[in-house]
Design a protein around this motif. Structure first.
Motif, mmCIF file in Angstrom:
data_model
loop_
_atom_site.group_PDB
_atom_site.id
_atom_site.type_symbol
_atom_site.label_atom_id
_atom_site.label_comp_id
_atom_site.label_asym_id
_atom_site.label_seq_id
_atom_site.Cartn_x
_atom_site.Cartn_y
_atom_site.Cartn_z
ATOM 1 N N LEU A 97 28.290 39.807 -5.259
ATOM 2 C CA LEU A 97 27.834 39.840 -6.517
ATOM 3 C C LEU A 97 27.120 39.279 -6.093
ATOM 4 N N ALA A 98 26.598 38.150 -5.756
ATOM 5 C CA ALA A 98 25.137 37.418 -5.389
ATOM 6 C C ALA A 98 24.426 38.324 -4.381
ATOM 7 N N HIS A 99 24.863 38.361 -2.934
ATOM 8 C CA HIS A 99 24.645 39.731 -2.408
ATOM 9 C C HIS A 99 23.965 40.816 -3.457
ATOM 10 N N GLU A 100 24.322 41.618 -4.246
ATOM 11 C CA GLU A 100 24.445 42.751 -5.163
ATOM 12 C C GLU A 100 23.260 42.072 -6.113
ATOM 13 N N LYS A 101 23.343 40.904 -6.721
ATOM 14 C CA LYS A 101 22.525 40.964 -7.637
ATOM 15 C C LYS A 101 21.563 40.803 -6.963
ATOM 16 N N THR A 102 21.252 39.731 -5.733
ATOM 17 C CA THR A 102 19.378 39.924 -5.175
ATOM 18 C C THR A 102 19.130 41.400 -5.182
ATOM 19 N N HIS A 103 19.767 42.604 -5.208
ATOM 20 C CA HIS A 103 19.515 43.699 -5.166
ATOM 21 C C HIS A 103 19.200 43.979 -6.748
ATOM 22 N N ILE A 104 19.115 43.786 -7.479
ATOM 23 C CA ILE A 104 18.923 44.024 -9.248
ATOM 24 C C ILE A 104 18.229 43.503 -9.016
ATOM 25 N N GLU A 105 17.817 42.032 -8.228
ATOM 26 C CA GLU A 105 16.398 41.362 -9.048
ATOM 27 C C GLU A 105 15.414 41.323 -9.158
ATOM 28 N N GLN A 106 15.294 42.356 -8.059
ATOM 29 C CA GLN A 106 14.306 42.585 -6.680
ATOM 30 C C GLN A 106 14.074 44.130 -7.110
ATOM 31 N N ARG A 107 14.653 44.682 -8.059
ATOM 32 C CA ARG A 107 14.469 45.623 -8.298
ATOM 33 C C ARG A 107 14.342 47.064 -6.778
ATOM 34 N N HIS A 108 15.085 46.457 -5.972
ATOM 35 C CA HIS A 108 15.108 47.641 -4.819
ATOM 36 C C HIS A 108 15.518 49.290 -5.016
ATOM 37 N N SER A 109 16.481 49.523 -5.974
ATOM 38 C CA SER A 109 16.984 50.286 -6.744
ATOM 39 C C SER A 109 15.720 51.358 -6.965
ATOM 40 N N VAL A 110 14.867 50.341 -7.578
ATOM 41 C CA VAL A 110 13.177 51.506 -7.508
ATOM 42 C C VAL A 110 12.215 51.467 -6.444
ATOM 43 N N ASP A 111 12.912 50.922 -5.742
ATOM 44 C CA ASP A 111 11.416 51.528 -4.576
ATOM 45 C C ASP A 111 12.098 52.360 -3.969
ATOM 46 N N LEU A 112 13.261 52.561 -3.804
ATOM 47 C CA LEU A 112 14.518 53.329 -2.872
ATOM 48 C C LEU A 112 14.220 54.933 -4.046
ATOM 49 N N LEU A 113 14.383 54.773 -5.011
ATOM 50 C CA LEU A 113 14.900 56.318 -5.907
ATOM 51 C C LEU A 113 12.327 56.232 -5.787
ATOM 52 N N ILE A 114 11.775 55.537 -6.267
ATOM 53 C CA ILE A 114 10.033 56.048 -5.975
ATOM 54 C C ILE A 114 10.237 56.876 -4.027
ATOM 55 N N VAL A 115 10.651 55.714 -3.694
ATOM 56 C CA VAL A 115 10.944 56.313 -1.780
ATOM 57 C C VAL A 115 11.421 58.184 -1.725
ATOM 58 N N GLN A 116 12.726 58.308 -2.331
ATOM 59 C CA GLN A 116 13.288 59.410 -2.200
ATOM 60 C C GLN A 116 12.142 60.564 -2.742
ATOM 61 N N LEU A 117 11.810 60.508 -3.989
ATOM 62 C CA LEU A 117 11.229 61.179 -4.782
ATOM 63 C C LEU A 117 10.083 61.537 -4.160
ATOM 64 N N LEU A 118 9.422 61.002 -3.572
ATOM 65 C CA LEU A 118 8.197 61.301 -2.437
ATOM 66 C C LEU A 118 8.270 61.976 -1.135
ATOM 67 N N ALA A 119 9.228 61.164 -0.851
ATOM 68 C CA ALA A 119 9.775 61.876 0.548
ATOM 69 C C ALA A 119 10.525 63.366 0.717
ATOM 70 N N ALA A 120 11.028 63.753 -0.880
ATOM 71 C CA ALA A 120 10.809 65.236 -0.727
ATOM 72 C C ALA A 120 9.668 65.686 -0.560
ATOM 73 N N PHE A 121 8.437 65.624 -0.926
ATOM 74 C CA PHE A 121 7.114 65.950 -0.592
ATOM 75 C C PHE A 121 6.383 66.310 1.310
ATOM 76 N N LEU A 122 7.527 64.960 1.967
ATOM 77 C CA LEU A 122 6.921 65.295 3.166
ATOM 78 C C LEU A 122 8.807 65.244 3.914
ATOM 79 N N TRP A 123 9.155 65.605 3.473
ATOM 80 C CA TRP A 123 10.366 66.162 3.799
ATOM 81 C C TRP A 123 10.348 66.747 5.065
ATOM 82 N N PHE A 124 9.207 67.385 5.698
ATOM 83 C CA PHE A 124 9.326 68.183 7.335
ATOM 84 C C PHE A 124 8.291 66.429 7.820
ATOM 85 N N ASN A 125 9.009 66.010 7.294
ATOM 86 C CA ASN A 125 7.699 65.178 8.755
ATOM 87 C C ASN A 125 9.614 63.655 9.063
#
Length: 570
Positions: A191-219
């Motif tokens: 729980l402490a490990h996953e709480k760090t991900h949540i507090e630092q909003r790492h999921s937001v990082d991945l969501l943004i990067v995944q969306l941007l990656a769609a437009f550079l998928w060939f790279n």
């Protein structure tokens, strides 16, 4: 499309450079939070910088001037090559087998170039859709898991209990764990490990990067960047656990125990991934010292410097485009609002006296001369009052979507005023000026220089004077096919030892100026191709060089091959 392809290629190249810098300098350092923002930053910079253009160096820096100029020149050549490639395909779109006017041959066969361009565009679009669909599927899957299982709020975090034995993971404010682990002694560490991900909003990082990656998928670099970002997120969470007082040995043992169940999804943080060994090694590494800080400083300095060079190159390209404009020596007020037709670079630049010229523009069915709006009836008096020399030209800028009705009327008035030397102005895809000189035919029935009446050249006149006519419709967008038509027609006349011919280029009032200028340019290029071949054969020189520097050789190249083009409405 050319601009889109070049933008994607430049963004990909920038991303590859920045990520290589990360791999060589920062990846093994323990500045995890810095690495996280560096990875996010280089992706944003790579997408943004090809679009940014402003002068960040008011005073010249000699050491940078040459590389900036060379990069700008190389980029401009790529844009021009891409423009010609795209334009060739677009022009060939009208080259289908249809009924044509007498004397007009129309190319047939498969347009492989256009098919290739459309295929690339389709493949890219499919890749974007697939990547975005995967992201949407992941979000839908997470939503389904949340809605179909109960959850309990613990320390401000929603813990979703799952019946199947999977590896714990987190997304936004949710932690997903097997029900069997909730009451175990290891649960608090998880729980402490996953709480760090949540507090630092790492999921937001991945969501943004995944969306941007769609437009550079060939790279492939973008997918490596996502892996590096996930790894960095785990390093941050591991560090937080160790510094919070948990036993290093117990935590490492927990990671190894969880290795047997490894479910990884693009938008979530699994409690353990396949890089457990790297994580354990990084936990035992000493904190980066002064050497690491020096590397970080060098990486940031290199990123800033390279970014500044790219931005400055964009500025230099804009400057070169502006300087290459046809009105560099005169006021450009009359150009405002004129969306010029786009053509491939023809290699020609007008070297006449631009001050001895009349600047005419047409857009939105309005006629402007030297920046002021006039009526058609004003042209004759304006030409007379301008006090132009006999060699003066009319510099004509027309909006690409302007119908030819008004353009025809303007050119008719110029022909009546015996101002038939026209310099048509367009633009290349990179914004460079396209210039094409043209001599309008004299008005039929008006006396020529020798006092004789100028005839109207039609089928009857041609038959009476053994004249061959090639008729071309300027509104059909045949493009490059017209160049070949003219080349074959004129070379056929040469084989018959005839110079009594004319290429009749006709248009309708409803045709667009873009089609008119494009097709007229290719008709001109048909003649230029012949002149270029003869210039090389006779003198081993470029035709444009001869035209500019040697009048006798220029006349010899064109001897017996007049550029006989007649433009009139059909």
């Amino acid at each position: 499309m050319a601009e889109l392809i070049m933008y994607l290629l430049e963004s990909s190249a920038l991303l590859a450079f920045f990520y290589l810098l990360y791999v060589l300098v920062l990846r093994k350092e323990t500045f995890f939070s810095l690495n996280r923002f560096f990875l996010l930053g280089i992706l944003a910079f790579s997408l943004l910088f090809p679009l940014v253009s402003f002068d960040i160096s008011p005073t010249e820096v000699t050491v940078l001037e040459r590389p900036i100029a060379e990069i700008s020149k190389a980029r401009m050549s790529y844009y021009e090559a891409m423009a010609a490639w795209e334009f060739e395909a677009r022009s060939a779109a009208g080259s289908t087998q249809t009924a044509a006017e007498p004397g007009v041959m129309v190319s047939t066969g498969v347009d492989w170039l256009r098919l290739a361009i459309n295929g690339i565009l389709l493949l890219y679009a499919i890749g974007v859709v697939v990547c975005l669909s995967r992201t949407c599927w992941s979000l839908r899957w997470i939503r389904k898991v949340i809605s179909s299982h109960s959850y309990e709020e613990m320390d401000g975090i929603k813990v979703v209990k799952l019946p199947q034995p999977i590896s714990p993971f987190s997304f936004l404010n949710y932690v997903f764990v097997p029900d069997s682990l909730v009451d175990s002694s290891e649960f608090q560490q998880i729980l402490a490990h996953e709480k760090t991900h949540i507090e630092q909003r790492h999921s937001v990082d991945l969501l943004i990067v995944q969306l941007l990656a769609a437009f550079l998928w060939f790279n492939p670099v973008i997918w490596q960047l996502i892996k590096s970002l996930k790894t960095t997120h785990e390093y941050i969470a591991d560090k937080k656990i160790i510094t919070s007082g948990y036993s290093l040995v117990e935590y490492q043992t927990l990671l190894l125990k969880q290795l047997i169940s490894n479910n990884s999804f693009g938008l979530v943080h699994n409690f353990n991934l396949s890089f457990i060994k790297k994580r354990i090694t990084m936990m035992t590494n000493q904190k980066s010292g002064w050497s690491g800080k020096v590397k970080v400083a060098m990486a940031i300095a290199g990123t800033v410097l390279f970014s500044a060079i790219i931005v400055q190159c964009n500025s230099k390209m804009d400057e070169s485009v502006a300087e290459s404009g046809p009105a560099a020596e005169t006021s450009t007020e009359f150009e405002a609002g004129v969306n010029l037709p786009v053509l491939p670079d023809n290699g020609y630049t007008f070297d006449g006296n631009r001050s001895d010229a009349l600047n005419v523009s047409i857009t939105g069915n309005k006629l402007s001369i030297e920046g002021k709006v006039y009526n058609l009836s004003d042209i004759a008096s304006l030409v007379k009052d301008a006090k132009l020399s006999d060699h003066a030209v009319i510099i004509l800028r027309v909006d690409k979507d302007q119908s030819m009705s008004l353009v025809r009327d303007v050119q008719t008035e110029l022909r009546k005023a015996d101002r038939r030397k026209i310099l048509y102005i367009g633009q290349t895809v990179s914004g460079k000026s396209f210039e094409m000189p043209f001599l309008l035919p004299p008005m039929p029935g008006r006396p020529a220089a020798d006092g004789k009446q100028l005839p109207e050249i039609d089928d009857q006149y041609a038959a009476e004077h053994d004249m061959d006519i090639l008729k071309i419709r300027l509104g059909d967008n045949a493009g490059a096919a017209n160049q070949q038509l003219v080349y074959d027609f004129v070379m056929g006349q040469r084989q018959k030892d005839k110079s009594n011919y004319v290429v009749s280029a006709g248009f309708d009032d409803g045709d667009t100026y873009s089609d008119y200028l494009v097709n007229l340019a290719y008709i001109q290029e048909g003649f230029n191709q012949i002149y270029q071949e003869r210039s090389q054969q006779m003198f081993g020189k470029d035709f444009y060089d001869i035209a500019a520097n040697n009048k006798e050789q220029y006349q010899a190249v064109r001897q017996g091959i007049p550029r006989a083009i007649s433009v009139a409405e059909h």
